[in-house]
Design an enzyme around this catalytic site. Structure first.
Site, PDB file in Angstrom:
ATOM      1  N   ASP A   1       0.804  -1.216   0.000  1.00  0.00           N
ATOM      2  CA  ASP A   1       0.000   0.000   0.000  1.00  0.00           C
ATOM      3  C   ASP A   1       0.838   1.267   0.000  1.00  0.00           C
ATOM      4  O   ASP A   1       2.018   1.276   0.373  1.00  0.00           O
ATOM      5  CB  ASP A   1      -0.961   0.006   1.186  1.00  0.00           C
ATOM      6  CG  ASP A   1      -0.248  -0.155   2.528  1.00  0.00           C
ATOM      7  OD1 ASP A   1       0.709  -0.946   2.610  1.00  0.00           O
ATOM      8  OD2 ASP A   1      -0.659   0.509   3.508  1.00  0.00           O
TER       9      ASP A   1
ATOM     10  N   GLU B   1      -0.363  -2.006   5.327  1.00  0.00           N
ATOM     11  CA  GLU B   1       0.635  -1.881   6.397  1.00  0.00           C
ATOM     12  C   GLU B   1       0.633  -0.474   6.969  1.00  0.00           C
ATOM     13  O   GLU B   1       0.843  -0.295   8.169  1.00  0.00           O
ATOM     14  CB  GLU B   1       2.024  -2.228   5.865  1.00  0.00           C
ATOM     15  CG  GLU B   1       3.118  -2.256   6.922  1.00  0.00           C
ATOM     16  CD  GLU B   1       3.701  -0.883   7.276  1.00  0.00           C
ATOM     17  OE1 GLU B   1       4.196  -0.711   8.402  1.00  0.00           O
ATOM     18  OE2 GLU B   1       3.634   0.022   6.409  1.00  0.00           O
TER      19      GLU B   1
END
Length: 445
Positions: free
Chosen positions: A104, A171
């Site tokens: 991400d 994350e």
């Protein structure tokens, strides 16, 4: 803080490297495989950098990972924890080694000026056109994972066991690893004997790595505190209970939690990163939200921080004579325990990295930092699993020397709009992680 002792620690740590590293021939094979793919890898990295995706939105990235893993002969499961991908390569008896890469990006408008700079916008929270950027190197992490899959598949004659590759979402909000566990990770994957992750580091030159056993990164909590109010007209604040004022009082009160409620010998951070309240100039709202971020290494410190936040918040409501029945709401969001590198696995990896990259490219790890990670939460159902977190250099050639000699960080660190991963980090990271995984499979042989 002086970093000069790290230089002498380097010599000691390199001397401690054991003979469990890969053979010279195997290191040459790793190097050759990555070298022949380097140009393509850089293009994949640039493609990912141009097309960042926010937490739990990583559909295109996940599709690329799944496609690549299938092409290399992995069993693949998608949509674990929304967008997570897991690939399994079974190669005979032996240990189960799990390697994670996060996918991400961050809600930041990129200002690097790179020819492959991100111009992407996406809906995020209340913004329908939030600029998005890979400002923490997860595009590099994903690229390493793709090449590691290829290298490990082509070197199946050199190892035995089960390799589990995990492409993890979210994350950055510290929710992705737990989401994958809750989403059925271990319905598909076997229990790992070791769990490994790597992260770019702008303070380490590209082409080098850094590692150290023991505590590496802090535990963390992301907490939203909603303060209740009674709204009204801006001209008559005396008939309201103003949550904006209460939010300001709470923010200042929280500053005493670390300074006056936590043992000063124990590291702790409490940051209020966002205050959200109201819309118009002349309307007092009926609620305010504070977005808090905690960092800690000691579980008792964590508990004291949370208790202190609630104590201060309750006091603010009392001071503002908020009626009974109006209570603050606490939303616990992303959570992770501290990252602690296992000693034996750190030593095994260090030997492998010295053999693969050269002793001058393996730097001692920095002291523990207050940044956080959640990769190790993938092993939360199996808390005895040894974990290893490696810093892979993504900085300028003089980054580490400048830090040691001048104690100066690079001007563009992670999570800033000008953060850049220097391109030599792409091949170096793939080599480093391939060598590390092979070392775990071949330990004791």
């Amino acid at each position: 803080m002086s970093f000069h002792p790290l230089l002498s620690a380097l010599a000691l740590s390199l001397c401690a490297a054991s003979a469990q590293a890969a053979t010279p021939d195997l290191n040459k094979r790793i190097d050759g495989l990555v070298q022949q793919d380097e140009a393509q890898l850089v293009e994949v990295f640039k493609q990912l950098h141009r097309n960042p995706e926010m937490a739990f939105q990583e559909t295109e990235t996940a599709a690329l990972v799944a496609k690549t893993l299938r092409e290399q002969g992995f069993e693949v499961k998608t949509a674990i924890g929304t967008t997570g991908v897991v690939g399994i390569l079974r190669n005979g008896p032996g240990p189960v080694v799990m390697y994670r890469a996060d996918m991400d990006a961050l809600p930041i408008k990129e200002e690097t000026g790179l020819p492959y700079q991100s111009t992407k916008v996406t809906p995020w929270l209340n913004n329908p056109s939030q600029p998005v950027m890979h400002a923490c190197g997860h595009d590099a992490h994903t690229t390493w994972l793709l090449e590691v899959a290829k290298v490990m598949a082509q070197l199946k004659d050199q190892w035995s066991g089960t390799l589990v590759l995990v492409a993890q979402p979210a994350e950055e909000i510290l929710e992705g690893a737990v989401a994958m566990v809750n989403g059925g990770l271990y319905d598909f994957a076997p229990k790992p004997d070791v769990l490994v992750a790597a992260h770019v580091s702008p303070v380490v030159p590209a082409g080098s790595v850094s590692l150290r056993d023991g505590p590496r990164m802090a535990g963390t909590d992301q907490i939203d505190v909603e303060l209740p109010g009674i709204g009204g007209h801006g001209s008559t604040p005396h008939v309201t209970k103003d949550p904006v004022v209460m939010a300001a009082m709470a923010v200042m009160g929280y500053q005493t939690v670390v300074s006056r409620m936590v043992d000063q010998a124990k590291p702790a951070v409490l940051t209020v990163a966002a205050v959200q309240a109201g819309v118009n100039n002349n309307v007092i709202p009926d609620r305010a939200v504070l977005k808090l971020n905690l960092r800690w290494y000691d579980q008792q410190v964590r508990e004291r921080l949370i208790a202190g936040i609630k104590s201060v918040t309750s006091g603010v409501l009392v001071m503002n004579d908020v009626p009974e029945g109006y209570a603050a709401k606490y939303t616990m969001k992303g959570y992770s325990t501290p990252v602690i590198n296992a000693k034996a696995q750190t030593e095994q990896a260090q030997a492998a990295l010295v053999a693969q990259l050269g002793a001058d490219k393996v730097l001692p790890g920095m002291p523990p930092v207050m940044g956080s990670e959640d990769f190790h939460m993938l092993a939360s159902p199996y808390p005895d699993t040894p974990v290893l977190f490696i810093a892979v250099g993504s900085g300028k050639p003089d980054a580490y020397k400048t830090l040691v000699e001048k104690q100066q960080l690079p001007p563009a660190m992670n999570h800033t709009s000008r953060f850049v991963v220097e391109l030599p980090a792409i091949a170096a990271g793939a080599r480093a992680m391939s060598a590390t995984l092979l070392a775990f499979f071949n330990a004791g042989q």
